[in-house]
Design an enzyme around this catalytic site. Structure first.
Site, PDB file in Angstrom:
ATOM      1  N   ARG A   1       0.837  -1.213   0.000  1.00  0.00           N
ATOM      2  CA  ARG A   1       0.000   0.000   0.000  1.00  0.00           C
ATOM      3  C   ARG A   1       0.864   1.252   0.000  1.00  0.00           C
ATOM      4  O   ARG A   1       0.497   2.283  -0.566  1.00  0.00           O
ATOM      5  CB  ARG A   1      -0.978  -0.004   1.178  1.00  0.00           C
ATOM      6  CG  ARG A   1      -0.308  -0.028   2.527  1.00  0.00           C
ATOM      7  CD  ARG A   1      -1.319   0.113   3.667  1.00  0.00           C
ATOM      8  NE  ARG A   1      -0.685  -0.124   4.952  1.00  0.00           N
ATOM      9  CZ  ARG A   1      -1.070   0.447   6.077  1.00  0.00           C
ATOM     10  NH1 ARG A   1      -2.078   1.292   6.092  1.00  0.00           N
ATOM     11  NH2 ARG A   1      -0.462   0.177   7.213  1.00  0.00           N
TER      12      ARG A   1
ATOM     13  N   PHE B   1     -14.566  -3.740   1.995  1.00  0.00           N
ATOM     14  CA  PHE B   1     -15.620  -2.784   1.662  1.00  0.00           C
ATOM     15  C   PHE B   1     -15.656  -2.516   0.154  1.00  0.00           C
ATOM     16  O   PHE B   1     -16.716  -2.348  -0.436  1.00  0.00           O
ATOM     17  CB  PHE B   1     -15.418  -1.480   2.442  1.00  0.00           C
ATOM     18  CG  PHE B   1     -15.118  -1.704   3.899  1.00  0.00           C
ATOM     19  CD1 PHE B   1     -15.868  -2.624   4.632  1.00  0.00           C
ATOM     20  CD2 PHE B   1     -14.098  -1.028   4.542  1.00  0.00           C
ATOM     21  CE1 PHE B   1     -15.599  -2.855   5.975  1.00  0.00           C
ATOM     22  CE2 PHE B   1     -13.818  -1.256   5.885  1.00  0.00           C
ATOM     23  CZ  PHE B   1     -14.566  -2.169   6.600  1.00  0.00           C
TER      24      PHE B   1
ATOM     25  N   ARG C   1      -1.658  -4.519   4.090  1.00  0.00           N
ATOM     26  CA  ARG C   1      -1.341  -3.536   5.123  1.00  0.00           C
ATOM     27  C   ARG C   1       0.091  -3.721   5.627  1.00  0.00           C
ATOM     28  O   ARG C   1       0.789  -2.746   5.919  1.00  0.00           O
ATOM     29  CB  ARG C   1      -2.322  -3.713   6.284  1.00  0.00           C
ATOM     30  CG  ARG C   1      -1.990  -2.874   7.497  1.00  0.00           C
ATOM     31  CD  ARG C   1      -3.043  -3.029   8.583  1.00  0.00           C
ATOM     32  NE  ARG C   1      -2.722  -2.177   9.720  1.00  0.00           N
ATOM     33  CZ  ARG C   1      -2.083  -2.597  10.806  1.00  0.00           C
ATOM     34  NH1 ARG C   1      -1.706  -3.859  10.913  1.00  0.00           N
ATOM     35  NH2 ARG C   1      -1.817  -1.765  11.799  1.00  0.00           N
TER      36      ARG C   1
ATOM     37  N   HIS D   1      -5.437  -3.556   2.568  1.00  0.00           N
ATOM     38  CA  HIS D   1      -5.943  -4.398   3.656  1.00  0.00           C
ATOM     39  C   HIS D   1      -6.590  -5.697   3.170  1.00  0.00           C
ATOM     40  O   HIS D   1      -7.626  -6.123   3.675  1.00  0.00           O
ATOM     41  CB  HIS D   1      -6.905  -3.604   4.554  1.00  0.00           C
ATOM     42  CG  HIS D   1      -6.203  -2.528   5.346  1.00  0.00           C
ATOM     43  ND1 HIS D   1      -5.508  -1.500   4.746  1.00  0.00           N
ATOM     44  CD2 HIS D   1      -6.081  -2.327   6.682  1.00  0.00           C
ATOM     45  CE1 HIS D   1      -4.993  -0.720   5.665  1.00  0.00           C
ATOM     46  NE2 HIS D   1      -5.315  -1.202   6.853  1.00  0.00           N
TER      47      HIS D   1
ATOM     48  N   SER E   1      -4.954   5.326   5.254  1.00  0.00           N
ATOM     49  CA  SER E   1      -4.609   3.902   5.305  1.00  0.00           C
ATOM     50  C   SER E   1      -4.328   3.321   3.923  1.00  0.00           C
ATOM     51  O   SER E   1      -3.487   2.442   3.778  1.00  0.00           O
ATOM     52  CB  SER E   1      -5.753   3.110   5.951  1.00  0.00           C
ATOM     53  OG  SER E   1      -5.916   3.506   7.289  1.00  0.00           O
TER      54      SER E   1
ATOM     55  N   ASP F   1      -7.481  -5.769  13.821  1.00  0.00           N
ATOM     56  CA  ASP F   1      -8.859  -5.325  13.554  1.00  0.00           C
ATOM     57  C   ASP F   1      -9.834  -6.500  13.459  1.00  0.00           C
ATOM     58  O   ASP F   1     -11.044  -6.328  13.616  1.00  0.00           O
ATOM     59  CB  ASP F   1      -8.927  -4.501  12.264  1.00  0.00           C
ATOM     60  CG  ASP F   1      -8.628  -3.030  12.509  1.00  0.00           C
ATOM     61  OD1 ASP F   1      -8.539  -2.641  13.688  1.00  0.00           O
ATOM     62  OD2 ASP F   1      -8.480  -2.286  11.530  1.00  0.00           O
TER      63      ASP F   1
ATOM     64  N   GLU G   1     -19.207   3.487  -0.070  1.00  0.00           N
ATOM     65  CA  GLU G   1     -18.480   2.756  -1.111  1.00  0.00           C
ATOM     66  C   GLU G   1     -19.296   2.575  -2.382  1.00  0.00           C
ATOM     67  O   GLU G   1     -18.752   2.599  -3.489  1.00  0.00           O
ATOM     68  CB  GLU G   1     -18.047   1.377  -0.582  1.00  0.00           C
ATOM     69  CG  GLU G   1     -17.051   1.426   0.571  1.00  0.00           C
ATOM     70  CD  GLU G   1     -17.697   1.775   1.917  1.00  0.00           C
ATOM     71  OE1 GLU G   1     -18.938   1.726   2.022  1.00  0.00           O
ATOM     72  OE2 GLU G   1     -16.941   2.113   2.850  1.00  0.00           O
TER      73      GLU G   1
END
Lengths: 315, 278
Positions: free
Chosen positions: A12, A85, A169, A111, A39, A119, A60
């Site tokens: 990322r 998402f 991530r 992610h 992020s 998470d 989204e």
């Protein structure tokens, strides 16, 4: 081959930098995010090109439709959020306004997989490759390291049509040769093994290379293919492996259902049947933990690849 | 760009609406399936937008300066096809192929199979987001073209519509004109009974849109509302058009059963007579 000098880096982070460079070169690049730009690392682009960055808020479905509209007015939109998402929340929007309408939208999600870590399951995408791969007109790419990510982002910007790029991530080691240049649909063959070939994508390429080194010491010839384009598959690379190897092992940070393992098993069983073993998450959700704990828990390790090959290659 | 089809005479627009209604009924009868009620309710609005407001070139469907039209309520596809044929995008000879195998006229609009359809629709609630994206792109290019989007009233039960409503006002998309075809009925019954959406004007105003509520079959009101939307600066415009489902065919009008039922040959003949005499 493996660059041990450079520090590990998250894909990322490489995306954020590549996108910024791309934005400097091309005025038609626009970026959308759903309140996760810090992020997904699209915030670098947002800072330098605020007029070409659209924060869509936590919405989204609207983000995907808006990206399609921007593509239809000649822009090349990159739409980013977390993989869960991006693909799950907006699947029907992707299906209708991106894939069916064949708009030039680049979905780049961070992610992906269980290395999201603490998470927990709600944020760990383990089905995204499967649900994106099932869509006609969609290309699916899972880069293995930071350098490959830069090359991927440049390639998809030039490619006409819908693309899903899955990023991670966590920091990952550099595994690809320095001069490697990504071509959509072309796998990177490190080596085809006489005993087995590991077909991997994303962070599992590193685990596959380490597994091959361990097996080599035991006199077992295991090859490694980086199948960073999960769709369309590099069929020639797979046929080469199936002709030489006794076993194909797939390795991915994703459910064993419908992802890289599914794609490889489908192709091999119909075209040149040899045994295929899939390593991935076994039809379950993730949970909270450190990335290392989670990788060990789900058997996404070099050691598990080694055991699998020893067990199933008839050695 | 030449605007040969631009109709400024209200009587001619009304005549065009009659022609479009008859084409729709013929197409649906030939297809034997499709959405009669919601195609007919939006005719006057769509005719006014296409033939009195929009700039487009059927010989160059991707002309960058064209105004865009999105039929978010994709089940009214026969309306869009009848209009595109009338506008010259393709021959009206193919209208009778609606919904048939290998026809470019898919049951719901597909932008890859027929020119003039800007984006594929059919899964409800998505058109306004795409309209927003187009409007943002046009603004980036300083292109003065406008984007029109027709939604159904039942359609706005979809949450995405309200995400898009926020986006359009947040980004000040005054190049957007949305129209809600408020025909009051959805498949399972009256909209207010299935899932109430009123107070509509207040809702859209609360989302920071310029709102107008009109009789969606009164050509003068429609033209006036479109002109006011044109002049509105700094915020998007929505026209809530009160309409009658199956408008123009008295024996179908306001009947929920004709949401997705097509006329028989006899009914078609009777309907054409009625429209021509109306």
């Amino acid at each position: 081959m493996v660059d041990t000098v450079k520090k590990p880096k998250a894909t990322r982070d490489a995306y954020g930098e590549a996108l910024l460079e791309l934005g400097r070169k091309r005025k038609d690049i626009v970026v959308l995010d759903a309140d996760l730009s810090g992020s997904t690392k699209t915030n670098k682009f947002a800072k330098e090109f605020p007029e070409r960055f659209f924060n869509m808020g936590i919405a989204e479905q609207d983000m995907i439709g808006t990206a399609a509209g921007l593509a239809l007015s000649g822009k090349v939109p990159f739409a980013s959020t977390f993989a869960v998402f991006e693909t799950g929340r907006a699947w029907d929007q992707i299906r209708l306004t991106v894939c069916y309408s064949r708009t030039n939208v680049k979905l780049v999600a961070s992610h992906g997989g269980i290395t999201v870590g603490e998470d927990g399951a709600s944020h760990q995408a383990l089905e995204d490759i499967a649900i994106m791969r099932a869509l006609p007109n969609m290309s699916v790419i899972v880069p293995s390291d930071a350098n490959e990510t830069v090359s991927v982002i440049n390639a998809v910007a030039d490619h006409k049509g819908p693309v899903y790029v899955r990023l991670g991530r966590a920091k990952v080691p550099h595994v690809m040769p320095e001069n490697h240049s990504f071509i959509l649909g072309k796998a990177h063959i490190f080596h085809i093994g006489k005993d087995a070939t590991i077909v991997a994508c994303g962070i599992m390429v590193d685990a596959a290379l380490r597994a091959a080194n361990i097996l080599k010491k035991d006199g077992i010839d295991a090859g490694v293919i980086n199948m960073s384009t999960v769709k369309p598959l590099d069929e020639k690379a797979l046929l080469d492996a199936a002709k030489t190897s006794k076993l194909i092992v797939t390795a991915e940070e994703h459910s064993v259902i419908g992802g890289l393992g599914g794609a490889v098993a489908e192709f091999i069983s119909e075209n040149r049947p040899i045994p295929v073993k899939r390593i991935g998450v076994l039809d379950s959700f993730g949970c909270s933990g450190t990335p290392e704990q989670l990788l060990r828990h789900h058997g996404l390790t070099a050691e598990h690849i080694v055991e699998t090959i020893k067990k199933f290659a008839g050695l | 760009m030449s605007q040969a089809w631009m109709i400024t005479d209200i009587e001619k627009l009304k005549e065009t609406a009659k022609e479009i209604r008859i084409e729709i009924l013929k197409m649906l009868t030939s297809a034997g399936s499709g959405h009669t009620g919601g195609s007919l309710s939006a005719v006057d609005i769509a005719v006014a937008i296409y033939f009195s407001k929009m700039r487009f070139n059927p010989d160059d469907p991707f002309w960058p300066d064209r105004d865009r039209f999105i039929l978010s309520k994709g089940h009214a596809a026969p309306l869009l096809y009848a209009i595109l044929a009338k506008a010259g995008y393709f021959s009206s000879d193919i209208l009778c192929d609606l919904r048939k195998m290998e026809s470019p006229l898919q049951g719901h609009p597909c932008c890859k199979s027929i020119p003039g359809v800007e984006v594929s629709t059919g899964s409800l609630g998505q058109g306004l987001s795409v309209a927003n994206g187009m409007a943002l792109g046009l603004k980036l290019d300083n292109n003065p073209a406008r984007v029109y989007c027709i939604m159904g009233d039942g359609e706005i039960q979809e949450g995405q519509v309200w995400e898009a409503a926020m986006t359009a006002s947040h980004y000040g998309l005054d190049n957007i004109c949305a129209v809600i075809d408020r025909n009051g009925l959805q498949i399972d019954g009256p909209v207010e009974k299935v899932m109430g959406i009123e107070p509509l004007t207040d809702k859209w105003a609360a989302f920071r849109w310029h709102t107008q509520r009109i009789d969606g079959h009164d050509m003068e009101s429609i033209l006036g509302a479109l002109a006011e939307a044109d002049k509105t600066r700094g915020k998007p415009s929505v026209i809530i058009a009160d309409t009658v489902k199956s408008k123009g065919v008295s024996f179908f009008e306001g009947k929920v059963e004709y949401h997705g039922v097509t006329p028989s040959n006899e009914e078609l003949e009777k309907a054409i007579k009625e429209i021509n005499n109306g």
